[in-house]
Enzyme design. Structure first.
Site, PDB file in Angstrom:
ATOM      1  N   CYS A 130       9.435 -25.775  11.364  1.00 37.68           N
ATOM      2  CA  CYS A 130       8.230 -24.928  11.395  1.00 37.68           C
ATOM      3  C   CYS A 130       8.381 -23.651  10.557  1.00 37.68           C
ATOM      4  CB  CYS A 130       7.883 -24.572  12.838  1.00 37.68           C
ATOM      5  SG  CYS A 130       9.307 -24.241  13.870  1.00 37.68           S
ATOM      6  N   HIS A 243       4.435 -18.162  14.625  1.00 41.21           N
ATOM      7  CA  HIS A 243       5.695 -17.607  14.115  1.00 41.21           C
ATOM      8  C   HIS A 243       5.387 -16.518  13.073  1.00 41.21           C
ATOM      9  CE1 HIS A 243       7.768 -20.733  16.132  1.00 41.21           C
ATOM     10  NE2 HIS A 243       8.296 -21.390  15.122  1.00 41.21           N
TER      11      HIS A 243
HETATM   12  N1  LIG Z   1       7.044 -27.154  18.467  1.00 44.48           N
HETATM   13  C1  LIG Z   1       7.190 -26.879  17.170  1.00 44.48           C
HETATM   14  O1  LIG Z   1       6.801 -25.804  16.654  1.00 44.48           O
HETATM   15  C2  LIG Z   1       7.829 -27.882  16.290  1.00 44.48           C
HETATM   16  C3  LIG Z   1       7.825 -27.649  14.938  1.00 44.48           C
HETATM   17  C4  LIG Z   1       8.405 -28.561  14.092  1.00 44.48           C
HETATM   18  C5  LIG Z   1       8.978 -29.684  14.630  1.00 44.48           C
HETATM   19  N2  LIG Z   1       8.978 -29.895  15.971  1.00 44.48           N
HETATM   20  C6  LIG Z   1       9.606 -31.120  16.480  1.00 44.48           C
HETATM   21  O2  LIG Z   1       8.616 -31.971  17.069  1.00 44.48           O
HETATM   22  C7  LIG Z   1       9.217 -32.706  18.133  1.00 44.48           C
HETATM   23  C8  LIG Z   1       8.425 -32.526  19.412  1.00 44.48           C
HETATM   24  O3  LIG Z   1       8.362 -31.159  19.760  1.00 44.48           O
HETATM   25  P1  LIG Z   1       7.409 -30.629  20.934  1.00 44.48           P
HETATM   26  O4  LIG Z   1       7.431 -29.158  20.800  1.00 44.48           O
HETATM   27  O5  LIG Z   1       6.105 -31.331  20.932  1.00 44.48           O
HETATM   28  O6  LIG Z   1       8.223 -31.096  22.248  1.00 44.48           O
HETATM   29  P2  LIG Z   1       7.686 -31.292  23.740  1.00 44.48           P
HETATM   30  O7  LIG Z   1       6.492 -30.473  23.993  1.00 44.48           O
HETATM   31  O8  LIG Z   1       8.873 -31.118  24.617  1.00 44.48           O
HETATM   32  O9  LIG Z   1       7.231 -32.852  23.789  1.00 44.48           O
HETATM   33  C9  LIG Z   1       8.140 -33.899  23.583  1.00 44.48           C
HETATM   34  C10 LIG Z   1       7.380 -35.230  23.494  1.00 44.48           C
HETATM   35  O10 LIG Z   1       8.303 -36.268  23.190  1.00 44.48           O
HETATM   36  C11 LIG Z   1       8.209 -37.290  24.171  1.00 44.48           C
HETATM   37  N3  LIG Z   1       9.526 -37.896  24.359  1.00 44.48           N
HETATM   38  C12 LIG Z   1      10.691 -37.264  24.539  1.00 44.48           C
HETATM   39  N4  LIG Z   1      11.691 -38.163  24.684  1.00 44.48           N
HETATM   40  C13 LIG Z   1      11.105 -39.390  24.597  1.00 44.48           C
HETATM   41  C14 LIG Z   1      11.589 -40.728  24.672  1.00 44.48           C
HETATM   42  N5  LIG Z   1      12.888 -40.992  24.883  1.00 44.48           N
HETATM   43  N6  LIG Z   1      10.729 -41.744  24.553  1.00 44.48           N
HETATM   44  C15 LIG Z   1       9.416 -41.492  24.341  1.00 44.48           C
HETATM   45  N7  LIG Z   1       8.875 -40.247  24.260  1.00 44.48           N
HETATM   46  C16 LIG Z   1       9.735 -39.215  24.387  1.00 44.48           C
HETATM   47  C17 LIG Z   1       7.717 -36.587  25.420  1.00 44.48           C
HETATM   48  O11 LIG Z   1       7.161 -37.520  26.312  1.00 44.48           O
HETATM   49  P3  LIG Z   1       7.151 -37.244  27.908  1.00 44.48           P
HETATM   50  O12 LIG Z   1       6.056 -36.216  28.144  1.00 44.48           O
HETATM   51  O13 LIG Z   1       6.833 -38.576  28.445  1.00 44.48           O
HETATM   52  O14 LIG Z   1       8.495 -36.725  28.261  1.00 44.48           O
HETATM   53  C18 LIG Z   1       6.695 -35.622  24.812  1.00 44.48           C
HETATM   54  O15 LIG Z   1       5.507 -36.334  24.525  1.00 44.48           O
HETATM   55  C19 LIG Z   1      10.668 -32.225  18.182  1.00 44.48           C
HETATM   56  O16 LIG Z   1      11.441 -33.078  17.364  1.00 44.48           O
HETATM   57  C20 LIG Z   1      10.619 -30.874  17.570  1.00 44.48           C
HETATM   58  O17 LIG Z   1      11.854 -30.472  17.031  1.00 44.48           O
HETATM   59  C21 LIG Z   1       8.414 -29.029  16.813  1.00 44.48           C
END
Ligand SMILES: NC(=O)c1ccc[n+]([C@@H]2O[C@H](COP(=O)([O-])OP(=O)(O)OC[C@H]3O[C@@H](n4cnc5c(N)ncnc54)[C@H](OP(=O)(O)O)[C@@H]3O)[C@@H](O)[C@H]2O)c1
Length: 340
Positions: A130, A243
């Protein structure tokens, strides 16, 4: 005819934004599947005015699906992205797993849209971190004009960048400050985040920097230009979404602050708000829900020959993740798949 699109991680912060943005930008969707872990089976998520029930990623068959937007973290991505890619579905991944793989393009459509065409080796395209995404949108047009030698960046990163548990941690700790009997111990972060700032994001590396800082260095080189030197300090702040980045740039050629302001005004994805008066700049809370990367406080750095300082703010769940992923899907559609 449109696309059959999968969103993996549809219950998470980024996945929900992906569904919103696909609907807002009227991405040509023929069919959509919302996937998450088995824990969330049947959880309802919104896609425009539709409500989708989430399916179990582990049981999903990607055969016949065109594009999968992944936002599930590196461990789960390692297991499921190759499965989707081998079934012929192009994966656009938000985790850091594939970003540094030479066979996987790392794309910010305002900067290197042509790179999407390199997806064929693995059927995977990576989305940057990000903090990198918003910074390179601002650096690229300046680099094209005056060639960047070195960037010094300090970030002020919101807790939504660490997922939904981090949002809860800031919320619960903030409430507990006013009700000390409810003290909430840090779990997501190593120290209290409410009313505090933490100069540590991701793991420490041998040289004393953190992985988040290293990502900004490596990703800027891969996306913009290998010759650019970057040094970063990444800090978590008690902000829910958005951010901020204080960016100092040293150029090969002189670039006047007024010309830089004009270049940024014309650049794709950027909105310049830069009045030298109280409130004449953009803060994180004001960028939430927006597509743009906002630039303010553009000024000469008189301590070096060819230097500029500016302030850069963007919605990390949008440009930093979901929006950039949908823009990659649009670019892939327009340049390669040509279905919509
Ligand atoms: N947030 C940011 O600003 C940002 C920016 C760039 C990249 N990212 C990347 O984007 C990804 C997600 O981030 P987030 O902030 O959205 O996280 P989050 O809010 O914690 O959500 C995680 C998601 O992944 C699913 N998940 C986790 N483990 C899983 C598995 N084993 N099988 C199937 N589904 C699974 C979860 O499902 P359940 O609800 O069923 O657990 C949920 O839908 C990460 O790789 C993060 O590094 C995030």
């Amino acid at each position: 005819m449109g696309y059959k699109v999968v969103v993996a991680g549809a219950t998470g912060n980024v996945g929900r934004e992906m569904l919103n943005i696909l609907a807002e930008r009227e991405f040509p969707v023929d069919e959509i599947a919302a996937l998450a872990s088995r824990r969330s089976l049947g959880t309802e998520v919104s896609f425009g005015d539709q409500t989708l029930k989430t399916q179990d990623l582990d049981q999903f068959d990607f055969t016949g699906w065109d594009i999968a937007l992944f936002a599930i973290g590196s461990d789960a991505t390692k297991k499921y992205a190759p499965k989707a890619a081998e079934a012929g579905c192009v994966v656009i991944d938000n985790s850091s797993l594939y970003r540094y793989d030479p066979d996987v393009p790392l794309v910010v459509p305002e900067v290197n849209p042509e790179a999407v065409e390199g997806y064929t080796k693995k059927n995977i395209i990576a989305n940057p971190n990000c903090s990198t995404a918003q910074m390179v949108v601002a650096l690229k047009p300046l680099h094209d004009r005056a060639k960047i030698k070195r960037v010094v960046v300090s970030t002020y990163q919101s807790v939504s960048g660490s997922g939904k548990d981090a949002i809860d941690e800031l919320w619960d700790q903030t409430k507990a400050i006013y009700n000390p009997t409810d003290e909430v111990a840090p779990k997501v972060y190593p120290k209290q985040i409410a009313f505090n700032v933490i100069p540590h994001i991701d793991v420490f590396l041998d040289d004393g920097s953190t992985k988040e800082e290293w990502k900004m260095v490596a990703e800027t080189k891969k996306i913009v230009d290998q010759s650019i030197k970057v040094t970063a300090t990444c800090v978590r702040v008690p902000v829910f979404v958005g951010h901020g980045e204080a960016i100092n740039v040293e150029f090969e050629d002189f670039l006047d602050e007024d010309e830089a302001r004009d270049i940024l005004r014309e650049a794709p994805g950027i909105m310049v708000i830069d009045k030298r008066e109280d409130g004449g700049y953009v803060t994180p809370v004001e960028c939430v829900g927006d597509f743009a990367t906002f630039i303010s406080r553009i000024r000469q750095d008189s301590t070096i020959e060819n230097g500029l300082n500016f302030w850069c703010v963007s919605d990390n769940l949008r440009k930093g993740a979901a929006l950039n992923a949908v823009q990659i899907a649009e670019t892939l559609g327009n340049r390669v798949l040509k279905k919509g």
